[in-house]
Design a protein around this motif. Structure first.
Motif, PDB file in Angstrom:
ATOM      1  N   THR A  31      -3.592   8.843  -3.751  1.00  0.00           N
ATOM      2  CA  THR A  31      -4.007   8.625  -2.362  1.00  0.00           C
ATOM      3  C   THR A  31      -4.071   9.953  -1.616  1.00  0.00           C
ATOM      4  O   THR A  31      -5.062  10.254  -0.947  1.00  0.00           O
ATOM      5  CB  THR A  31      -3.037   7.660  -1.652  1.00  0.00           C
ATOM      6  OG1 THR A  31      -3.025   6.418  -2.356  1.00  0.00           O
ATOM      7  CG2 THR A  31      -3.436   7.431  -0.211  1.00  0.00           C
ATOM      8  N   CYS A  80       1.529  -2.652  -4.250  1.00  0.00           N
ATOM      9  CA  CYS A  80       0.950  -2.893  -5.579  1.00  0.00           C
ATOM     10  C   CYS A  80       1.340  -4.262  -6.121  1.00  0.00           C
ATOM     11  O   CYS A  80       0.546  -4.927  -6.776  1.00  0.00           O
ATOM     12  CB  CYS A  80       1.367  -1.792  -6.550  1.00  0.00           C
ATOM     13  SG  CYS A  80       0.556  -0.219  -6.233  1.00  0.00           S
ATOM     14  N   LEU A 116       2.241  11.998   3.589  1.00  0.00           N
ATOM     15  CA  LEU A 116       2.551  11.659   2.201  1.00  0.00           C
ATOM     16  C   LEU A 116       3.283  12.794   1.488  1.00  0.00           C
ATOM     17  O   LEU A 116       3.840  12.596   0.415  1.00  0.00           O
ATOM     18  CB  LEU A 116       1.277  11.300   1.430  1.00  0.00           C
ATOM     19  CG  LEU A 116       0.515  10.075   1.931  1.00  0.00           C
ATOM     20  CD1 LEU A 116      -0.751   9.877   1.109  1.00  0.00           C
ATOM     21  CD2 LEU A 116       1.374   8.835   1.899  1.00  0.00           C
ATOM     22  N   TYR A 138       4.526   1.670  -1.191  1.00  0.00           N
ATOM     23  CA  TYR A 138       3.375   1.648  -2.088  1.00  0.00           C
ATOM     24  C   TYR A 138       3.623   0.688  -3.257  1.00  0.00           C
ATOM     25  O   TYR A 138       2.753  -0.108  -3.612  1.00  0.00           O
ATOM     26  CB  TYR A 138       3.060   3.048  -2.608  1.00  0.00           C
ATOM     27  CG  TYR A 138       1.849   3.070  -3.498  1.00  0.00           C
ATOM     28  CD1 TYR A 138       0.577   3.170  -2.955  1.00  0.00           C
ATOM     29  CD2 TYR A 138       1.963   2.928  -4.875  1.00  0.00           C
ATOM     30  CE1 TYR A 138      -0.547   3.157  -3.761  1.00  0.00           C
ATOM     31  CE2 TYR A 138       0.852   2.906  -5.687  1.00  0.00           C
ATOM     32  CZ  TYR A 138      -0.395   3.027  -5.124  1.00  0.00           C
ATOM     33  OH  TYR A 138      -1.511   2.992  -5.928  1.00  0.00           O
ATOM     34  N   ARG A 139       4.815   0.765  -3.856  1.00  0.00           N
ATOM     35  CA  ARG A 139       5.134  -0.136  -4.973  1.00  0.00           C
ATOM     36  C   ARG A 139       5.117  -1.601  -4.531  1.00  0.00           C
ATOM     37  O   ARG A 139       4.638  -2.476  -5.257  1.00  0.00           O
ATOM     38  CB  ARG A 139       6.467   0.249  -5.595  1.00  0.00           C
ATOM     39  CG  ARG A 139       6.391   1.544  -6.411  1.00  0.00           C
ATOM     40  CD  ARG A 139       7.674   1.847  -7.159  1.00  0.00           C
ATOM     41  NE  ARG A 139       8.816   2.090  -6.296  1.00  0.00           N
ATOM     42  CZ  ARG A 139       9.080   3.237  -5.676  1.00  0.00           C
ATOM     43  NH1 ARG A 139       8.262   4.266  -5.828  1.00  0.00           N
ATOM     44  NH2 ARG A 139      10.147   3.374  -4.927  1.00  0.00           N
ATOM     45  N   ALA A 173      -0.794   6.665  -7.964  1.00  0.00           N
ATOM     46  CA  ALA A 173      -0.047   6.096  -6.844  1.00  0.00           C
ATOM     47  C   ALA A 173      -0.232   6.925  -5.575  1.00  0.00           C
ATOM     48  O   ALA A 173      -1.371   7.205  -5.183  1.00  0.00           O
ATOM     49  CB  ALA A 173       1.414   5.926  -7.230  1.00  0.00           C
ATOM     50  N   LEU A 174       0.859   7.297  -4.915  1.00  0.00           N
ATOM     51  CA  LEU A 174       0.770   8.051  -3.657  1.00  0.00           C
ATOM     52  C   LEU A 174       0.055   9.382  -3.838  1.00  0.00           C
ATOM     53  O   LEU A 174      -0.674   9.821  -2.944  1.00  0.00           O
ATOM     54  CB  LEU A 174       2.162   8.308  -3.073  1.00  0.00           C
ATOM     55  CG  LEU A 174       2.840   7.159  -2.358  1.00  0.00           C
ATOM     56  CD1 LEU A 174       4.218   7.595  -1.862  1.00  0.00           C
ATOM     57  CD2 LEU A 174       2.012   6.647  -1.205  1.00  0.00           C
ATOM     58  N   SER A 218      -1.877   0.627 -10.302  1.00  0.00           N
ATOM     59  CA  SER A 218      -1.773   1.612  -9.227  1.00  0.00           C
ATOM     60  C   SER A 218      -3.031   2.457  -9.223  1.00  0.00           C
ATOM     61  O   SER A 218      -3.787   2.485 -10.193  1.00  0.00           O
ATOM     62  CB  SER A 218      -0.533   2.501  -9.398  1.00  0.00           C
ATOM     63  OG  SER A 218      -0.679   3.373 -10.486  1.00  0.00           O
TER      64      SER A 218
END
Length: 154
Positions: A78, A111, A94, A107-108, A74-75, A61
């Motif tokens: 971002t 990935c 977000l 997102y997961r 992760a998010l 990630s």
């Protein structure tokens, strides 16, 4: 929440990923170096262990680190990279509680699918190919170690 002492944010990205490289190219056009720095984890000189991670953890990630050493992944990585680039308006969704779980699930999924998306054209494609020959980057060996739970996925 964050002050100017928290910057720059260092964003650790996979430069071999075509989609990731496109986003980084976009962020580079908008970001000031005093706010956002970029580290390509696919570079042969990058050492994840020096940061306390395995390469696989860094690749699983997006990771970013504030100047004071705090990590976001992760998010959140971002979100903060877009804010650092002055694109906070575009990153605002977000932060919306109502849709954040859905964005997290997306997102997961991204990935997991990302390694299979290498067929997308890379934004540096022309520089990678010379005289009808293209350089294919070597892969990094997988580690036998179990990844430590160093960061929290959000």
């Amino acid at each position: 929440m964050y002050s100017k002492e928290d910057w720059p944010l260092t964003l650790y990205f996979d430069g071999e990923c075509p989609l990731c490289a496109r986003e980084i190219k976009f962020l580079r056009r908008h970001a000031a170096e005093s706010r956002l720095l970029f580290v390509d984890i696919s570079s042969s000189v990058f050492d994840a262990r020096a940061l306390g991670f395995t390469f696989e953890q860094m690749q699983s990630s997006l990771h970013a680190r504030f100047a004071d050493g705090r990590w976001v992944t992760a998010l959140d990585a971002t979100l903060w990279s877009w804010r650092a680039a002055g694109l906070g308006f575009w990153a605002a969704p977000l932060t919306w509680r109502a849709i954040r779980p859905l964005l997290g699930a997306g997102y997961r999924l991204f990935c997991r699918l990302r390694p299979h998306l290498a067929w997308f054209p890379h934004p540096d494609g022309r520089r990678r190919c010379v005289d009808n020959r293209c350089a294919v980057p070597g892969s990094k060996p997988a580690s036998d170690e179990k990844p430590a739970s160093k960061t929290k996925q959000t």
